[in-house]
Design an enzyme around this catalytic site. Structure first.
Site, PDB file in Angstrom:
ATOM      1  CE  LYS A  31      -4.002  -2.406   0.362  1.00 13.69           C
ATOM      2  NZ  LYS A  31      -3.180  -4.107   0.885  1.00 13.69           N
TER       3      LYS A  31
HETATM    4  C1  LIG Z   1      -4.584  -4.785   0.858  1.00 16.39           C
HETATM    5  C2  LIG Z   1      -3.606  -6.301   0.911  1.00 16.39           C
HETATM    6  C3  LIG Z   1      -4.085  -6.887   0.086  1.00 16.39           C
HETATM    7  C4  LIG Z   1      -5.005  -7.098  -1.064  1.00 16.39           C
HETATM    8  O1  LIG Z   1      -5.155  -6.230  -2.008  1.00 16.39           O
HETATM    9  P1  LIG Z   1      -6.476  -5.533  -2.778  1.00 16.39           P
HETATM   10  O2  LIG Z   1      -6.125  -4.058  -3.251  1.00 16.39           O
HETATM   11  O3  LIG Z   1      -7.523  -4.717  -1.957  1.00 16.39           O
HETATM   12  O4  LIG Z   1      -6.251  -6.815  -3.228  1.00 16.39           O
HETATM   13  C5  LIG Z   1      -2.902  -8.292  -0.271  1.00 16.39           C
HETATM   14  N1  LIG Z   1      -1.636  -8.385   0.469  1.00 16.39           N
HETATM   15  C6  LIG Z   1      -1.803  -7.867   1.188  1.00 16.39           C
HETATM   16  C7  LIG Z   1      -0.649  -7.408   2.495  1.00 16.39           C
HETATM   17  C8  LIG Z   1      -2.341  -6.066   1.684  1.00 16.39           C
HETATM   18  O5  LIG Z   1      -2.089  -5.491   2.788  1.00 16.39           O
END
Ligand SMILES: *Cc1c(COP(=O)(O)O)cnc(C)c1O
Length: 464
Positions: free
Chosen positions: A112
């Site tokens: 993120k």
């Molecule tokens: C948010 C997240 C996901 C999922 O990503 P999306 O964009 O919601 O599909 C997978 N793995 C981790 C570690 C995350 O933080």
């Protein structure tokens, strides 16, 4: 480039207005009116670019010069200066057909950070240049909240409030959010699950009077800028692969929750990147895997798993894919979303199912398979996977065995020691994680109730 909504009722708007709008004012999701096509010649010219310069190349196709080139360059370079790897997102080879793209070298140790460091700086830039009030409101299954807070803490002209599901995020995720003491940060811990938090946020964003009065801004993957920023690393990974290896195209395996990261891959594919299949990896919350294999989109019972950031039933970005599945017919999307709201399910016809299966592979990974994968890769490659990344790897093995696949590593294992310990593995934490445990926490615990949440927001955000 103009942007419109998947439901077709938002007048065309520019890049910055799309960024500020977040959720489309008609309840749909914002998308570019046309997706720019990247020729193989352009792709070849991008071969030698750093991640930062590749990002500039991709963004310049979408920003309409609303941000002067020099300013955009500053924003991008500042955003990735704090990443712990010189390549920002290193690509690691595990064997001849399997590579891992490590997306977790940012300040909060999850992918993120890639989009949210940039979005934080972009919000600060817009606050200053356009004198806009920026009141960020978001829901998190754990990692978005930490990354968004890290992206804007202490920044002038920005307030941020994050809802997370009480006691349903990992210990490190909780500490990363709640040990931040800056006055522009409010953490609400809601006694419910992520879908409850996301549902309340979506209602508030759909209430235009409230949204405009309090200048609500989004950092979730409903925001198109987040999708766009993430699409860049699909290009980057492809370009890092040796030319001979990638000649037949590449598969990507993506641990999926809100369908955001994988939709970024779909955008890259539509821009012309030679992607064969996007492999959708889920945990026991497998609505999306069932959508791919059964052609039915229908939420099921909520499960708490070892990969809490993927404990999601209602995937916001699904609507963006639906738009392309409906051949960009916004009326059809609006109609189907109405039907979904009324009936709680959507069914797809034979032709659509064929299309879905040509875009995606899918695999749902249960708890035992997740832990077994972590153990197996530690033994075989001395590589420690976090439980989300392990789902991606397990799906790559199940769906694309021996076909060239880049599996996305979405988090550092230190964030999810609960699962790692169950594998009998003792890891040493990076200093930045270790020091969290000694810091005081700040958060408000609330019932899963929209009125209580609104009361907190009204007190926290400056209004008109
Ligand atoms: C948010 C997240 C996901 C999922 O990503 P999306 O964009 O919601 O599909 C997978 N793995 C981790 C570690 C995350 O933080």
């Amino acid at each position: 480039m103009k942007y419109t909504s998947t439901r077709g009722k938002v007048p065309a708007c520019g890049f910055i207005d799309t960024f500020l709008m977040g959720l489309g004012d008609d309840g749909g999701l914002m998308i570019p009116a046309t997706i720019p096509a990247i020729s193989s010649q352009t792709l070849a010219e991008w071969q030698r670019l750093s991640f930062q310069d590749l990002m500039l190349a991709v963004f310049s196709l979408y920003t309409n010069d609303e941000i002067p080139a020099e300013d955009l360059k500053d924003l991008v370079y500042t955003s990735y200066a704090g990443f712990r790897s010189p390549e920002v997102l290193p690509l690691t080879k595990l064997n001849d057909s399997l590579y891992i793209l490590e997306l977790f070298h940012g300040p909060t140790f999850a992918f993120k950070d890639v989009a949210l460091q940039l979005m934080g700086n972009l919000y600060a830039y817009v606050a200053k240049k356009q004198n806009k009030v920026i009141n960020i409101l978001g829901a998190t299954s754990g990692d978005t909240g930490a990354a968004a807070i890290s992206g804007v803490r202490g920044k002038e002209g920005i307030q941020i409030c994050i809802l997370h599901p009480h006691e349903k995020v990992s210990r490190v995720q909780e500490l990363q959010m709640t040990t931040v003491q800056d006055d522009n940060v409010l953490n609400l811990s809601v006694k419910g699950n992520f879908d409850d938090c996301q549902g309340i946020i979506k209602e508030l964003f759909a209430d235009l009077e409230f949204k405009n009065k309090y200048h609500l801004r989004a950092i979730n993957s409903i925001n198109f800028v987040r999708i766009l920023a993430q699409s860049v690393y699909y290009f980057y990974a492809y370009l890092q692969l040796p030319e001979g290896v990638r000649a037949g195209g590449v598969n990507f395996s993506i641990p999926t929750g809100n369908f955001g990261n994988i939709f970024s891959g779909y955008l890259a594919k539509r821009m012309g990147l030679p992607i064969n299949k996007l492999i959708l990896a889920t945990n026991e919350n497998n609505i999306l895997q069932r959508f791919v294999h059964d052609g039915i989109y229908m939420p099921d019972k909520f499960h708490s798993t070892y990969s809490p950031s993927m404990d999601i039933q209602i995937a916001s970005n699904f609507e963006r894919y639906l738009y392309y599945l409906c051949d960009e017919d916004a009326n059809e999307v609006a109609e189907r979303m109405e039907r979904f709201k009324a009936e709680g399910r959507l069914e797809f016809n034979e032709a659509e199912r064929e299309k879905i299966l040509s875009d995606f592979g899918a695999h749902s990974v249960n708890g035992a398979e997740c832990l077994n994968t972590i153990q197996a890769y530690k033994d075989r490659y001395d590589y420690l996977l976090d439980p989300h990344t392990a789902c991606g790897i397990a799906a790559a093995e199940a769906d694309r065995k021996d076909k060239l696949t880049v599996s996305l590593a979405t988090a550092h294992p230190a964030k999810f020691d609960e699962a790692i310990r169950l594998c009998g593995i003792k890891q040493s934490f990076p200093e930045a994680v270790r020091e969290l445990f000694d810091k005081p926490q700040r958060q408000v615990v609330l019932d899963n109730n929209k009125e209580d949440i609104v009361e907190q927001l009204v007190r926290f955000y400056p209004a008109d």
